[in-house]
Write a protein that holds these residues in place. Sequence first.
Motif, PDB file in Angstrom:
ATOM      1  N   ASN A 227       0.829  -1.214   0.000  1.00  0.00           N
ATOM      2  CA  ASN A 227       0.000   0.000   0.000  1.00  0.00           C
ATOM      3  C   ASN A 227       0.854   1.249   0.000  1.00  0.00           C
ATOM      4  O   ASN A 227       0.439   2.299  -0.500  1.00  0.00           O
ATOM      5  N   ALA A 228       2.047   1.157   0.567  1.00  0.00           N
ATOM      6  CA  ALA A 228       2.945   2.314   0.568  1.00  0.00           C
ATOM      7  C   ALA A 228       3.642   2.479  -0.779  1.00  0.00           C
ATOM      8  O   ALA A 228       4.058   3.574  -1.137  1.00  0.00           O
ATOM      9  N   LEU A 229       3.746   1.373  -1.542  1.00  0.00           N
ATOM     10  CA  LEU A 229       4.473   1.411  -2.805  1.00  0.00           C
ATOM     11  C   LEU A 229       3.582   1.661  -4.005  1.00  0.00           C
ATOM     12  O   LEU A 229       4.005   2.248  -4.993  1.00  0.00           O
ATOM     13  N   ARG A 230       2.335   1.166  -3.959  1.00  0.00           N
ATOM     14  CA  ARG A 230       1.463   1.225  -5.124  1.00  0.00           C
ATOM     15  C   ARG A 230       0.320   2.192  -4.909  1.00  0.00           C
ATOM     16  O   ARG A 230      -0.169   2.355  -3.797  1.00  0.00           O
ATOM     17  N   ARG A 231      -0.123   2.804  -5.987  1.00  0.00           N
ATOM     18  CA  ARG A 231      -1.231   3.745  -5.964  1.00  0.00           C
ATOM     19  C   ARG A 231      -2.247   3.334  -7.020  1.00  0.00           C
ATOM     20  O   ARG A 231      -1.896   2.682  -7.997  1.00  0.00           O
ATOM     21  N   PRO A 232      -3.510   3.735  -6.852  1.00  0.00           N
ATOM     22  CA  PRO A 232      -4.487   3.426  -7.897  1.00  0.00           C
ATOM     23  C   PRO A 232      -4.098   3.933  -9.273  1.00  0.00           C
ATOM     24  O   PRO A 232      -4.440   3.324 -10.273  1.00  0.00           O
ATOM     25  N   VAL A 233      -3.346   5.034  -9.326  1.00  0.00           N
ATOM     26  CA  VAL A 233      -2.975   5.561 -10.645  1.00  0.00           C
ATOM     27  C   VAL A 233      -1.977   4.657 -11.357  1.00  0.00           C
ATOM     28  O   VAL A 233      -1.702   4.851 -12.538  1.00  0.00           O
ATOM     29  N   ASP A 234      -1.423   3.633 -10.636  1.00  0.00           N
ATOM     30  CA  ASP A 234      -0.540   2.685 -11.304  1.00  0.00           C
ATOM     31  C   ASP A 234      -1.283   1.849 -12.335  1.00  0.00           C
ATOM     32  O   ASP A 234      -0.664   1.152 -13.136  1.00  0.00           O
ATOM     33  N   LEU A 235      -2.614   1.905 -12.313  1.00  0.00           N
ATOM     34  CA  LEU A 235      -3.401   1.221 -13.335  1.00  0.00           C
ATOM     35  C   LEU A 235      -3.248   1.866 -14.703  1.00  0.00           C
ATOM     36  O   LEU A 235      -3.473   1.233 -15.734  1.00  0.00           O
ATOM     37  N   LEU A 236      -2.875   3.130 -14.731  1.00  0.00           N
ATOM     38  CA  LEU A 236      -2.836   3.848 -16.001  1.00  0.00           C
ATOM     39  C   LEU A 236      -1.593   3.471 -16.786  1.00  0.00           C
ATOM     40  O   LEU A 236      -0.481   3.484 -16.262  1.00  0.00           O
ATOM     41  N   PRO A 237      -1.762   3.128 -18.071  1.00  0.00           N
ATOM     42  CA  PRO A 237      -0.590   2.822 -18.892  1.00  0.00           C
ATOM     43  C   PRO A 237       0.177   4.087 -19.261  1.00  0.00           C
ATOM     44  O   PRO A 237      -0.380   5.174 -19.292  1.00  0.00           O
ATOM     45  N   THR A 238       1.441   3.924 -19.547  1.00  0.00           N
ATOM     46  CA  THR A 238       2.302   5.028 -19.969  1.00  0.00           C
ATOM     47  C   THR A 238       2.639   4.863 -21.451  1.00  0.00           C
ATOM     48  O   THR A 238       3.074   3.792 -21.885  1.00  0.00           O
ATOM     49  N   PHE A 239       2.439   5.907 -22.229  1.00  0.00           N
ATOM     50  CA  PHE A 239       2.754   5.877 -23.649  1.00  0.00           C
ATOM     51  C   PHE A 239       4.267   5.956 -23.822  1.00  0.00           C
ATOM     52  O   PHE A 239       4.908   6.897 -23.349  1.00  0.00           O
ATOM     53  N   VAL A 240       4.858   4.952 -24.493  1.00  0.00           N
ATOM     54  CA  VAL A 240       6.308   4.965 -24.691  1.00  0.00           C
ATOM     55  C   VAL A 240       6.689   5.354 -26.109  1.00  0.00           C
ATOM     56  O   VAL A 240       7.840   5.715 -26.364  1.00  0.00           O
ATOM     57  N   GLY A 241       5.743   5.293 -27.043  1.00  0.00           N
ATOM     58  CA  GLY A 241       6.029   5.701 -28.404  1.00  0.00           C
ATOM     59  C   GLY A 241       5.207   4.895 -29.398  1.00  0.00           C
ATOM     60  O   GLY A 241       4.393   4.052 -29.022  1.00  0.00           O
ATOM     61  N   ALA A 242       5.427   5.175 -30.677  1.00  0.00           N
ATOM     62  CA  ALA A 242       4.714   4.478 -31.747  1.00  0.00           C
ATOM     63  C   ALA A 242       5.735   3.859 -32.693  1.00  0.00           C
ATOM     64  O   ALA A 242       6.684   4.521 -33.124  1.00  0.00           O
ATOM     65  N   ALA A 243       5.532   2.582 -32.998  1.00  0.00           N
ATOM     66  CA  ALA A 243       6.420   1.875 -33.924  1.00  0.00           C
ATOM     67  C   ALA A 243       5.802   1.878 -35.314  1.00  0.00           C
ATOM     68  O   ALA A 243       4.653   1.468 -35.489  1.00  0.00           O
ATOM     69  N   SER A 244       6.555   2.350 -36.293  1.00  0.00           N
ATOM     70  CA  SER A 244       6.067   2.364 -37.673  1.00  0.00           C
ATOM     71  C   SER A 244       7.235   2.056 -38.602  1.00  0.00           C
ATOM     72  O   SER A 244       8.400   2.255 -38.235  1.00  0.00           O
ATOM     73  N   PRO A 245       6.942   1.571 -39.811  1.00  0.00           N
ATOM     74  CA  PRO A 245       8.037   1.260 -40.759  1.00  0.00           C
ATOM     75  C   PRO A 245       8.850   2.483 -41.133  1.00  0.00           C
ATOM     76  O   PRO A 245      10.012   2.360 -41.524  1.00  0.00           O
ATOM     77  N   SER A 246       8.278   3.672 -40.993  1.00  0.00           N
ATOM     78  CA  SER A 246       8.954   4.876 -41.468  1.00  0.00           C
ATOM     79  C   SER A 246       9.852   5.543 -40.434  1.00  0.00           C
ATOM     80  O   SER A 246      10.706   6.346 -40.793  1.00  0.00           O
ATOM     81  N   ASN A 247       9.683   5.218 -39.143  1.00  0.00           N
ATOM     82  CA  ASN A 247      10.468   5.946 -38.139  1.00  0.00           C
ATOM     83  C   ASN A 247      11.560   5.098 -37.497  1.00  0.00           C
ATOM     84  O   ASN A 247      12.115   5.469 -36.466  1.00  0.00           O
ATOM     85  N   GLY A 248      11.849   3.927 -38.054  1.00  0.00           N
ATOM     86  CA  GLY A 248      12.952   3.128 -37.553  1.00  0.00           C
ATOM     87  C   GLY A 248      12.659   2.496 -36.212  1.00  0.00           C
ATOM     88  O   GLY A 248      11.525   2.174 -35.885  1.00  0.00           O
ATOM     89  N   SER A 249      13.708   2.346 -35.420  1.00  0.00           N
ATOM     90  CA  SER A 249      13.600   1.637 -34.149  1.00  0.00           C
ATOM     91  C   SER A 249      13.252   2.597 -33.010  1.00  0.00           C
ATOM     92  O   SER A 249      13.768   3.712 -32.933  1.00  0.00           O
ATOM     93  N   LEU A 250      12.376   2.145 -32.143  1.00  0.00           N
ATOM     94  CA  LEU A 250      11.941   2.900 -30.969  1.00  0.00           C
ATOM     95  C   LEU A 250      12.616   2.314 -29.731  1.00  0.00           C
ATOM     96  O   LEU A 250      12.705   1.089 -29.597  1.00  0.00           O
ATOM     97  N   ALA A 251      13.103   3.138 -28.818  1.00  0.00           N
ATOM     98  CA  ALA A 251      13.799   2.654 -27.625  1.00  0.00           C
ATOM     99  C   ALA A 251      13.225   3.303 -26.369  1.00  0.00           C
ATOM    100  O   ALA A 251      12.827   4.471 -26.391  1.00  0.00           O
ATOM    101  N   TRP A 252      13.198   2.543 -25.261  1.00  0.00           N
ATOM    102  CA  TRP A 252      12.688   3.062 -23.992  1.00  0.00           C
ATOM    103  C   TRP A 252      13.140   2.172 -22.844  1.00  0.00           C
ATOM    104  O   TRP A 252      13.635   1.060 -23.053  1.00  0.00           O
ATOM    105  N   LYS A 253      12.947   2.651 -21.629  1.00  0.00           N
ATOM    106  CA  LYS A 253      13.219   1.888 -20.416  1.00  0.00           C
ATOM    107  C   LYS A 253      11.901   1.385 -19.846  1.00  0.00           C
ATOM    108  O   LYS A 253      10.959   2.156 -19.656  1.00  0.00           O
ATOM    109  N   GLY A 254      11.820   0.088 -19.570  1.00  0.00           N
ATOM    110  CA  GLY A 254      10.599  -0.491 -19.041  1.00  0.00           C
ATOM    111  C   GLY A 254      10.593  -0.548 -17.528  1.00  0.00           C
ATOM    112  O   GLY A 254      11.538  -0.100 -16.861  1.00  0.00           O
TER     113      GLY A 254
END
Length: 526
Positions: A51-78
């Motif tokens: 309960n001290a570590l997690r919050r209800p807002v942890d349900l919300l996903p985080t947008f990390v980017g969009a993968a498409s053939p035209s923009n090459g490789s997408l990178a992020w930290k999970g």
Amino acid sequence: MASRPPFLLLLLFLFALFSLLNPHSRAANLPFHPEDVLPLLPRQLSWPILNALRRPVDLLPTFVGAASPSNGSLAWKGACFYENTAWLEFHNETGGEFGGGTLHIKVSKAHSWTCMDIYVFATPYRVTWDYYFLSREHTFQFKEWEGKAEFEYVKSRGVSIFLMQAGMLGTLQALWDVFPLFSNTGWGEKSNIGFLNKHMGASFEQRPQPWVTNISIDDIHSGDFLAISKIRGRWGGFETLEKWVSGAYAGHTAMCLRDSEGKLWVGESGHDNDQGEDVIAVQPWDEWWEFELNKDDSNPHIALLPLHPDMRAKFNETAAWEYAESMNGKPYGYNNMLFSWIDTIDANYPPPLDAHVVASVMTVWNQMQPAYAANMWNEALNKRLGTEGLDLPDLLVETEMRGSSFAELLTIPEQDDWVYSDGKSASCVAFVLEMYKAAGLFDPISSSVQVTEFTIKDAYSLKFFENNSSRLPKWCNDGDDVELPFCQIRGRYRMELPGYNTMDLYPHMNERCPSLPPKYSRPSDC
């Protein structure tokens, strides 16, 4: 007798506790992460830490980017894997006209052996998900695109990738935190109070009894505002989330009206009729008050905000009644409820919420409840584009074709004179403010103010209300040792309305205002 926890679980608990208390122990690449195993331990041991570590807002996903053939490789930290890349390749394995695609996701450098990352993949035409717990290259197949529109969209904009930051067990824990917000129990009430205290700083100080005021209705006038806060059950949960994103300390509103014979009525958008529908209704005060006292199981806290004498003298009672009667029986204003909150591209979304997440949620609802989605946002988005009949995928594609973005589309101000398929639309606060507008309280700048852009906080912040406590009714806040600038007439806890009665009128007000917690600061002229 309850069985004792197995020795291994007890050992894991002690190791987890040591690791959480000693930050240096978390630097190593552990065989398991303390947060991964905590939910597996006995509830009485694990949940206080979770309960001290997690919050209800942890349900919300985080947008990390969009993968498409035209923009090459997408990178992020999970959340689990710290190095991740993704790229999209088109294929035509089915031999169809537009083919499909393969989404490649390479994950590596996990922080433990037991963690996993959960992802949601979305286009305007679909939402799906997958999870990964092995360090390697994974693939996700889109067997076939949904026609030319999705093909063209993905070719230019890609597949949106969202990360569930809490991971599998953390997400389940966050779900457990959100569920009680909607529970019609003491547990649910306590959860709503705790959420609002943690995320908004609401204090919920208990008032001395009686918690219901002995009202003399002779002191209530046309135009007096009712601010209502529900803290348990279905509406309590929805109001809590609405308060969090908008900064309002009330979740519902209504207005008092007297007819030509002096009888007191209440105008309200959001009345539950006999068919279980939420409609606009004008009902006698006695019926409304009886329901709030004895039948409303959401534990409503209610404040009466009397108009200032100057505003009361200006209030055109006949015009207000004409507007109220023209709306009586119409559906609640779902069409414009969302848009009073979103005014800016990125300054109205509490992290990790953003316009990409909103679009993803809308896409899910569009597939599950198409009629509901059309009522909630499709018509309103068509209004903003000047189009008719486009569903959500077509709306997103049309927006991109015009060189705009969905985030920009959401910020276009709602117009009070827009007419939807079920008529003019008014949420609870819009209905009250439309009556004020009809009654002349926004004159002489009425034509340059769109009250459908106002949140509940914007409404009670207007300088419309009594500012001299000596003129408040004798029974106002009866028995309370703290003097409020308004009359709380029901509720165990003292109501707070930060910013109450402080805002002067100005053209195009509340059309470009940020609203980020916990301070919800805004420029003076937004």
